[in-house]
Each structure stands twice: as C-alpha cells, then as structure tokens.
Design a protein around this motif. Structure first.
Motif, PDB file in Angstrom:
ATOM      1  N   TYR A 161     -51.721 -32.963   1.511  1.00 40.73           N
ATOM      2  CA  TYR A 161     -52.207 -33.597   0.337  1.00 40.73           C
ATOM      3  C   TYR A 161     -53.488 -32.975  -0.212  1.00 40.73           C
ATOM      4  CZ  TYR A 161     -49.143 -37.407  -0.457  1.00 40.73           C
ATOM      5  OH  TYR A 161     -48.192 -38.482  -0.861  1.00 40.73           O
ATOM      6  N   MET A 199     -57.081 -34.112  -2.750  1.00 43.40           N
ATOM      7  CA  MET A 199     -57.706 -35.347  -3.500  1.00 43.40           C
ATOM      8  C   MET A 199     -59.270 -34.565  -3.770  1.00 43.40           C
ATOM      9  SD  MET A 199     -58.557 -38.008  -0.586  1.00 43.40           S
ATOM     10  CE  MET A 199     -59.419 -37.589   0.803  1.00 43.40           C
ATOM     11  N   ASP A 255     -57.646 -39.049  -7.710  1.00 42.60           N
ATOM     12  CA  ASP A 255     -56.702 -37.786  -7.914  1.00 42.60           C
ATOM     13  C   ASP A 255     -56.047 -37.491  -6.606  1.00 42.60           C
ATOM     14  OD1 ASP A 255     -55.226 -36.065  -9.245  1.00 42.60           O
ATOM     15  OD2 ASP A 255     -56.731 -34.512  -9.289  1.00 42.60           O
ATOM     16  N   ARG A 293     -53.080 -36.392  -4.421  1.00 40.78           N
ATOM     17  CA  ARG A 293     -51.747 -35.615  -4.737  1.00 40.78           C
ATOM     18  C   ARG A 293     -51.025 -34.860  -3.647  1.00 40.78           C
ATOM     19  NH1 ARG A 293     -56.478 -33.640  -6.359  1.00 40.78           N
ATOM     20  NH2 ARG A 293     -56.819 -31.336  -6.562  1.00 40.78           N
ATOM     21  N   CYS A 294     -49.641 -34.812  -3.495  1.00 38.11           N
ATOM     22  CA  CYS A 294     -49.327 -34.066  -2.634  1.00 38.11           C
ATOM     23  C   CYS A 294     -48.760 -32.887  -2.835  1.00 38.11           C
ATOM     24  CB  CYS A 294     -47.706 -34.783  -2.272  1.00 38.11           C
ATOM     25  SG  CYS A 294     -46.751 -34.071  -1.178  1.00 38.11           S
ATOM     26  N   ASN A 308     -52.623 -24.676  -4.517  1.00 33.24           N
ATOM     27  CA  ASN A 308     -51.750 -25.762  -5.241  1.00 33.24           C
ATOM     28  C   ASN A 308     -50.726 -26.146  -4.444  1.00 33.24           C
ATOM     29  OD1 ASN A 308     -50.091 -23.590  -5.611  1.00 33.24           O
ATOM     30  ND2 ASN A 308     -50.053 -23.539  -7.704  1.00 33.24           N
ATOM     31  N   ASP A 313     -49.496 -42.878  -3.413  1.00 32.30           N
ATOM     32  CA  ASP A 313     -48.512 -41.919  -3.796  1.00 32.30           C
ATOM     33  C   ASP A 313     -48.659 -41.390  -5.155  1.00 32.30           C
ATOM     34  OD1 ASP A 313     -45.865 -43.632  -1.737  1.00 32.30           O
ATOM     35  OD2 ASP A 313     -47.474 -42.469  -1.194  1.00 32.30           O
ATOM     36  N   SER A 314     -48.551 -40.180  -5.240  1.00 27.68           N
ATOM     37  CA  SER A 314     -48.511 -39.556  -6.482  1.00 27.68           C
ATOM     38  C   SER A 314     -47.148 -39.280  -7.214  1.00 27.68           C
ATOM     39  CB  SER A 314     -49.441 -38.212  -6.583  1.00 27.68           C
ATOM     40  OG  SER A 314     -48.482 -37.072  -5.910  1.00 27.68           O
ATOM     41  N   LEU A 329     -45.695 -36.331  -7.825  1.00 31.29           N
ATOM     42  CA  LEU A 329     -45.451 -35.293  -7.154  1.00 31.29           C
ATOM     43  C   LEU A 329     -44.637 -35.507  -5.855  1.00 31.29           C
ATOM     44  CD1 LEU A 329     -44.814 -32.385  -7.045  1.00 31.29           C
ATOM     45  CD2 LEU A 329     -47.194 -31.930  -6.223  1.00 31.29           C
ATOM     46  N   TYR A 330     -45.317 -36.415  -5.254  1.00 27.29           N
ATOM     47  CA  TYR A 330     -45.174 -36.887  -3.990  1.00 27.29           C
ATOM     48  C   TYR A 330     -43.851 -37.685  -4.042  1.00 27.29           C
ATOM     49  CZ  TYR A 330     -44.302 -40.002  -0.190  1.00 27.29           C
ATOM     50  OH  TYR A 330     -44.014 -40.591   1.007  1.00 27.29           O
TER      51      TYR A 330
END
Length: 357
Positions: free
Chosen positions: A71, A73, A79, A81-82, A126, A333-334, A336-337
């Motif tokens: 992950y 952040m 923010d 994100r996975c 990324n 959880d985002s 993307l995740y």
C-alpha cells in the motif's frame, strides 16, 4: 513524379514510426539509475522487517489488515491506496522504483502455487511493472546508490552479495552473515559475526571492509554522530557510541528485544518477566512505558511509530511520537484495492508479471 514523392513520404513515415517504436521499446525496458547518495530505507525499519518505508513524501507499507499487500499513503495517513496485492516486507525505495521481498499473493484467490512464490522484486513507484531481481530467500537487504546489498538464506548457508538494480551485475561478497541495513553516504555499517562482534564498515565504492570500533554489538543504527546498538556482553542493553568522541553512553539497562531510532526518540521492546514497549529521548532521558506486553516490528515514518503485538501479524498499532497513548491502525480501503480484490483475474495478472521474470 507525384507518385514517386508520395512513395518517399510513405517510406519516411514508416521509418519514423519504426524509430519511434524502437525508442518506446528501449525506454520501456530501460532501468533508470538512482541519484548519488540513495539509501533504500532506515536501518531501524529494516531491522524490524522493513514494513514501512517513507520516500519523497509518500509512505509505502505492508498492510497487515489485508494480508500484508503493498500500500501507499501520505505521511499523515491520508490518501491510502493499494499498489498491488503481493505480500511484502523489506520495502526499499529510491529513484523511480520500489524494491521488496514478496512471498506470493496476499489474497486468498485459491491459486496455491502462486501464493507460494518467493522473490525479491523491483517495481515502479505506483506498483506496476514488477520485475524479479532474485529468487533467493532474502533475510534483509538494503539499496545503496544503484546496487542492492542482499543477505540471503542460501543452501548450505548464508550468502551476502550485491546485484545492480538492472540485474546486469551480481558480485558475491561473503559466505556468512553481513547485515547491510545500516548505510549512509555509500558506507554500510555492520557488526561482525565471525571471530567477534566489532563494528565494521563496507565501502560500497570498492566493497572493502574495515574494522571501525572494537565494541560488542548487534543491530547498529546510525543517527547523527551516534551508533545506537544492543550491547551483547551486557544482557543486550541499549547503548550508543559517538563516532567523533569515541565514547559510550548507556541508555537503559533493560534487556532489549528490538528497537528503532528516529525523530528524536528511541522506541524499544523490554523483555523479561514484565515485558513492555517503551520509548525515551535519544540520550536515554524521559523513559516512558507505551504499552504492556510483547511487541515487535517497530517501524517509523516522519509522523508515526508503528508496531505489532508479538504473535499477531494481522493487527498494526500506531502512535504519534512522544504520545503515551496508541491505537489500532486501520487503513481505509481504496477503490483500487476493492477492484483488485473483487476481480481474481487482476490477481493473476499481478502475480504473473512477477513470476514470469
């Protein structure tokens, strides 16, 4: 004449298109080198499994709440994100890439052979374009400039070697334990594991080792002028050694299981009949109990200290530096995740990109 000119234009356009495609292919497979002075993570984090790594305003971490997948952040924990669903530790960052040791998929997608894959990988910041650097089991590793220095569990024993980040060069350096976690300005500081436990340096410019100080130490962490370490001869108490003054300071007589140094504080796990997670100032003052019990995996960013209870790898706790209270760290959880975990085909693509190297 007009037809001939038209043919010339078509041929020229084809040549330009082919040249452009060649450039795209070259740069897509080209590994960008790191700026001079690059170090992948702090020694304190790496000595605690390297579950967090802060680089260029972003914190990359192994999310315990979802099986340890990668992950990212902001340092203030916004923010979140996975990046991918690989189970990772020993996270390093430098230049345009992340590096980590992964043991397969963190998700339970039912692909047992995929979940068993182990490799030390490189990917973009990324999380994309995963490339396997080595299939060896990495005990600990550090990034220094454009080389990864890796301590691996080989058969029949340990192996310490360096590999260039583009995999173009691999050099065996030792067939015994050398922990490369502590590095600064192209120099690795490590404790001896053969005839003694002195402090040594490895100059990465020429890979020459030298004796620096005849202490009796393990897990050195360099912060400013001081080497912080566990004193093997004195029941693993915590001390620091001044490089400029050649002086030792005893910071605590507690027996220490693990520790980390940063942001003006030392956090450590006291062992014994009354185990406690404690913190103090760099000079040993203001020694304070943060939590009762056995804790491990003490990792630091610029804003928080993170830790886990021994034997519980699914829950991570955090606390602001100097705070006497702590709480459970629950990354939100985002989108993307959610998309990755809800679509098993994305799991296959993610793992396959690593396994094919």
């Amino acid at each position: 004449m007009k037809k001939s000119f038209k043919n010339i234009l078509i041929i020229t356009a084809c040549i330009l298109l082919l040249a452009l495609m060649a450039l795209v292919l070259f740069f897509s497979g080209h590994t960008t080198m790191n700026p001079s002075g690059t170090v992948g993570n702090t020694a304190g984090n790496l000595n605690n499994d390297g579950l967090f790594c802060e680089y260029d305003g972003t914190v990359y971490f192994s999310n315990a709440a979802v099986g340890g997948c990668l992950y990212a952040m902001n340092p203030d924990e916004t923010d979140i994100r996975c990046l991918n669903d690989l189970k990772v530790r020993n996270i390093l960052a430098g230049g345009k890439y992340l590096y980590f040791f992964q043991t397969g998929a963190a998700s339970k997608s039912g692909f047992g052979h995929i979940e068993g894959i182990k490799s030390f990988d490189r990917c973009k910041l990324n999380g994309n374009d995963i490339t396997a650097i080595t299939r060896d089991v990495v005990v600990t590793g550090q990034l220094v400039d454009n080389y990864l220095y890796l301590l691996t569990a080989a058969n029949p024993g340990a192996s310490f070697y360096k590999v260039k980040i583009d995999k173009s060069e691999t050099v065996q350096l030792a067939d015994y334990n050398i922990n490369p976690a502590c590095a600064r300005n192209g120099v690795i500081y490590y404790s001896g594991t053969q005839e003694n436990h002195y402090l040594y340096t490895l100059n990465t410019a020429n890979d020459v080792s030298s004796e620096l100080w005849r202490g009796n130490l393990c897990y050195p962490v360099l912060d400013g002028d001081y080497i912080y370490y566990m004193d093997i001869a004195e029941n693993y108490r915590l001390c620091r050694y001044s490089l400029s003054r050649n002086e030792i300071e005893i910071l605590t007589n507690d027996r220490v299981d693990c520790f980390n140094v940063g942001n003006g504080y030392i956090y450590y796990q006291k062992s014994g009949k009354n185990p406690q997670l404690k913190f103090m100032r760099l000079d040993g003052s203001e020694n304070t109990v943060l939590a009762e019990g056995n804790f491990t995996h003490i990792n630091m960013t610029s804003r928080y200290v993170y830790f886990q209870q021994f034997g519980n790898d699914t829950t991570m706790y955090h606390a602001p530096f100097g705070s006497t209270g702590y709480s459970t760290f629950v990354p939100i959880d985002s989108p993307l995740y959610s998309s990755i975990w809800s679509n098993p085909w994305l799991n296959i693509v993610t793992i396959w990109s690593s396994a094919r190297e």
